[in-house]
Design an enzyme around this catalytic site. Structure first.
Site, PDB file in Angstrom:
ATOM      1  CG  ASP A  31      -2.143  -0.609   1.147  1.00  0.00           C
ATOM      2  OD1 ASP A  31      -2.439  -1.045   0.044  1.00  0.00           O
ATOM      3  OD2 ASP A  31      -2.872  -0.650   2.144  1.00  0.00           O
ATOM      4  CE  LYS A  68      -8.162   0.535  -1.404  1.00  0.00           C
ATOM      5  NZ  LYS A  68      -8.709   0.877  -0.135  1.00  0.00           N
ATOM      6  CG  MET A 123      -8.633   7.559   6.888  1.00  0.00           C
ATOM      7  SD  MET A 123      -9.579   6.172   6.212  1.00  0.00           S
ATOM      8  CE  MET A 123     -10.165   5.361   7.690  1.00  0.00           C
TER       9      MET A 123
HETATM   10  N1  SAH Z   1      -4.418   0.435   9.037  1.00  0.00           N
HETATM   11  C1  SAH Z   1      -3.868   1.727   9.248  1.00  0.00           C
HETATM   12  C2  SAH Z   1      -4.880   2.828   9.011  1.00  0.00           C
HETATM   13  C3  SAH Z   1      -5.326   2.941   7.599  1.00  0.00           C
HETATM   14  S1  SAH Z   1      -6.482   4.224   7.367  1.00  0.00           S
HETATM   15  C4  SAH Z   1      -3.297   1.830  10.656  1.00  0.00           C
HETATM   16  O1  SAH Z   1      -3.482   0.898  11.453  1.00  0.00           O
HETATM   17  O2  SAH Z   1      -2.642   2.802  10.959  1.00  0.00           O
HETATM   18  C5  SAH Z   1      -5.460   5.524   6.771  1.00  0.00           C
HETATM   19  C6  SAH Z   1      -5.308   6.604   7.803  1.00  0.00           C
HETATM   20  O3  SAH Z   1      -4.402   6.201   8.796  1.00  0.00           O
HETATM   21  C7  SAH Z   1      -4.737   7.893   7.283  1.00  0.00           C
HETATM   22  O4  SAH Z   1      -5.702   8.687   6.665  1.00  0.00           O
HETATM   23  C8  SAH Z   1      -4.234   8.544   8.553  1.00  0.00           C
HETATM   24  O5  SAH Z   1      -5.285   9.090   9.287  1.00  0.00           O
HETATM   25  C9  SAH Z   1      -3.739   7.327   9.317  1.00  0.00           C
HETATM   26  N2  SAH Z   1      -2.294   7.107   9.166  1.00  0.00           N
HETATM   27  C10 SAH Z   1      -1.684   6.034   8.675  1.00  0.00           C
HETATM   28  N3  SAH Z   1      -0.343   6.152   8.761  1.00  0.00           N
HETATM   29  C11 SAH Z   1      -0.119   7.346   9.332  1.00  0.00           C
HETATM   30  C12 SAH Z   1       1.044   8.058   9.718  1.00  0.00           C
HETATM   31  N4  SAH Z   1       2.275   7.566   9.520  1.00  0.00           N
HETATM   32  N5  SAH Z   1       0.904   9.252  10.311  1.00  0.00           N
HETATM   33  C13 SAH Z   1      -0.305   9.772  10.542  1.00  0.00           C
HETATM   34  N6  SAH Z   1      -1.439   9.164  10.200  1.00  0.00           N
HETATM   35  C14 SAH Z   1      -1.359   7.964   9.602  1.00  0.00           C
END
Ligand code: SAH
Length: 522
Positions: free
Chosen positions: A43, A65, A181
């Site tokens: 991803d 994505k 998000m």
């Molecule tokens: N499965 C992922 C989340 C996916 S949804 C998890 O467990 O983290 C995608 C959202 O995750 C993004 O829009 C943001 O809000 C958050 N996100 C993912 N990686 C991030 C990062 N390094 N820093 C800040 N927000 C992050």
């Protein structure tokens, strides 16, 4: 053997949490599985740096994505792709940002696999909510502040009827809220929380690209945060952390307070040797842009060395002036069926500590280490020992400074220079470097030898001093020692940092001290 790997063997899909961004935050199990991958579907949010653990012949598929941007593959396509690859008998790693089961559609993916009868396993990951909190210095359940935390998605339009989020209950129902998000809907999210009874003065932090060198964070209150985020141009991916715990950041913000945090430093070294400097700078928080300005290749001919290897016992000294010289010398020595025992006649001298340490790895202790770690320093130490009439062998780069052999010859020694490797400027990356300099993204460039300076300049691609000076105007230059520094100044640039002793750890220390002094306004 290929018959064994035919479609008869069932494949398997491993849904692996990549962690929040820092490649060091993947689980041990996740890393192990990457090493077994035949296909990797990854991803946008999974660190591409993790792909270095994947076997070279594995199939790499970017599933994209990215919120707001056209998806590279639809979710249905991704699901189908996983099933199809597994049915061909492959070991498939589905690498997902953070934890696969937290807002990552991991659940949907394995539902499809289960329905298709495909074997699967799920490996959890460090989710970005906990990582963002940790790396922004916010203990999300500090017991003096709260006993509960809720993770929610801000992706849903909160004004839409039928939203799955019960704002009336959530607004005051959990001490800390972490919203995934939610950047696009931030103004509506904060309004909903306030309208449903959360104190408008509640502290809020927004953290972008948590745990990576690109991390940025801002703090405000429910009332002010939307404007602050807008003003600071914070875009996804970012998390919103709401709650009194955010105030603890003032004392706990360890990650962003590291001395080189946010500094973009170009590291110009050979590919093989960049790691120590990069690792050290990254430990201090720097964002290293690695440009291999030198590529090391074997010498075109080993004629000289081969002849000398047969008469090593006639030598009084063998001098090693670089790590590469040691590596290539021993490679050739071994290829001739010889080893360290064939070197017991001559004394062995190393230009510096790292070279001496490397020699030790090959089973040879350096008899001589100069007081100053340069070619001149080495020449001086040898002159102190008396070199008249001595046979001296110097395995080294094809093109190198002549000062060492010339000084020794001048003092009456018989010197044989045996070329064992070449420095060549690698192709590619030229445009990227130039772009980053032009856009002012680079804070510092580091040079660890004169060849790195020359190759850097050839990569930048200008001999025009005014143009070069304009490009490098706001860039700090660090040079490892006086010779390297002189090459920099000879080319019309200024050296700002030069460590007292010419080693990588001292160079890192000097860089840290430079920024500390700058911060203190010295
Ligand atoms: N499965 C992922 C989340 C996916 S949804 C998890 O467990 O983290 C995608 C959202 O995750 C993004 O829009 C943001 O809000 C958050 N996100 C993912 N990686 C991030 C990062 N390094 N820093 C800040 N927000 C992050």
């Amino acid at each position: 053997m290929s018959e064994q790997t035919s479609t008869k063997r069932p494949g398997k899909v491993y849904l692996v949490g990549a962690g929040p961004g820092d490649p060091g935050l993947i689980t041990v199990r996740g890393k192990y599985l990457l090493g077994k991958a035949e296909v990797v579907v990854y991803d946008y949010l999974a660190s591409p740096k993790l792909l270095k653990y994947v076997p070279k012949n594995a199939e790499l598929i970017y599933a994209g994505k990215k919120g707001g941007v056209k998806h590279t593959h639809t979710q249905d396509e991704i699901n189908q792709m996983l099933v199809d690859w597994a049915l061909t008998g492959k070991t498939v790693i589905r690498l997902k940002g953070g934890d696969p089961f937290i807002f990552g559609r991991g659940g949907e993916e394995v539902e499809v696999l289960a329905k298709a009868g495909v074997d699967f396993e799920v490996v959890p990951g460090v989710t970005s909510a906990t990582a963002a909190a940790t790396y922004a210095g916010i203990p999300i359940t500090h017991r003096e502040y709260t006993a509960s935390v809720a993770f929610l998605t801000g992706h849903e339009d909160p004004t839409k009827p039928g939203s799955k989020i019960d704002w009336a209950k959530l607004a005051t129902g959990a001490g800390t809220l972490v919203v995934y998000m939610g950047i696009k809907n931030l103004p509506t999210i904060v309004k909903n929380l306030i309208d449903n009874g959360r104190d408008p003065k509640t502290p809020v932090a927004v953290v972008r690209w948590a745990s990576t060198p690109e991390q940025r964070s801002v703090v405000g209150t429910l009332e002010t945060i939307a404007e602050i985020v807008h003003g600071a141009d914070i875009r996804p991916p970012a998390l919103i952390i709401v709650g009194e715990v955010v105030t603890l950041r003032d004392t706990i913000n360890w990650f962003e307070k590291r001395p080189l945090f946010g500094k973009r430093i170009v590291v110009t070294r050979t590919r093989e040797q960049a790691s120590e400097l990069v690792a050290g700078l990254e430990e201090c928080g720097a964002n290293c842009l690695e440009f291999s300005t030198i590529q090391i290749e074997p010498a075109e001919s080993y004629e000289v060395l081969d002849e000398e290897l047969d008469r090593l016992d006639e030598y009084h000294w063998i001098l090693f002036t670089s790590l590469n010289a040691v590596n290539y010398f021993f490679e050739r020595l071994y290829s001739k069926g010889k080893d360290a025992r064939d070197m017991k006649g001559p004394g062995v001298a190393a230009v510096g500590k790292a070279t001496a340490d490397l020699l030790m790895n090959y089973g040879v202790r350096a008899d001589l280490l100069p007081a100053v770690f340069t070619g001149e320093g080495l020449a001086e130490s040898l002159l102190d020992q008396g070199v008249e009439g001595r046979n001296i062998l110097i395995p080294r780069a094809v093109k190198a400074r002549e000062i060492l052999p010339e000084t020794l010859r001048g003092a009456g020694a018989q010197v044989t220079v045996a070329p064992v490797y070449r420095n060549v400027a690698p192709e590619g990356k030229r445009e990227q470097l130039r772009e980053q300099l032009e856009s002012g993204e680079v804070d510092m460039v580091t040079f660890t030898s004169s060849s790195t300076v020359r190759n850097f300049l050839s990569m930048v691609g200008t001999t025009d001093r005014a143009e070069l000076n304009a490009l490098m105007r706001d860039v700090v230059i660090a040079a490892i020692g006086p010779i390297t520094a002189k090459t920099v100044t000879d080319n019309g640039l200024q050296v700002h940092i030069q460590p007292e002793s010419h080693t990588i750890p001292d160079m890192i220390h000097a860089i840290v001290e430079f920024y500390k002094a700058q911060k203190a306004g010295v």
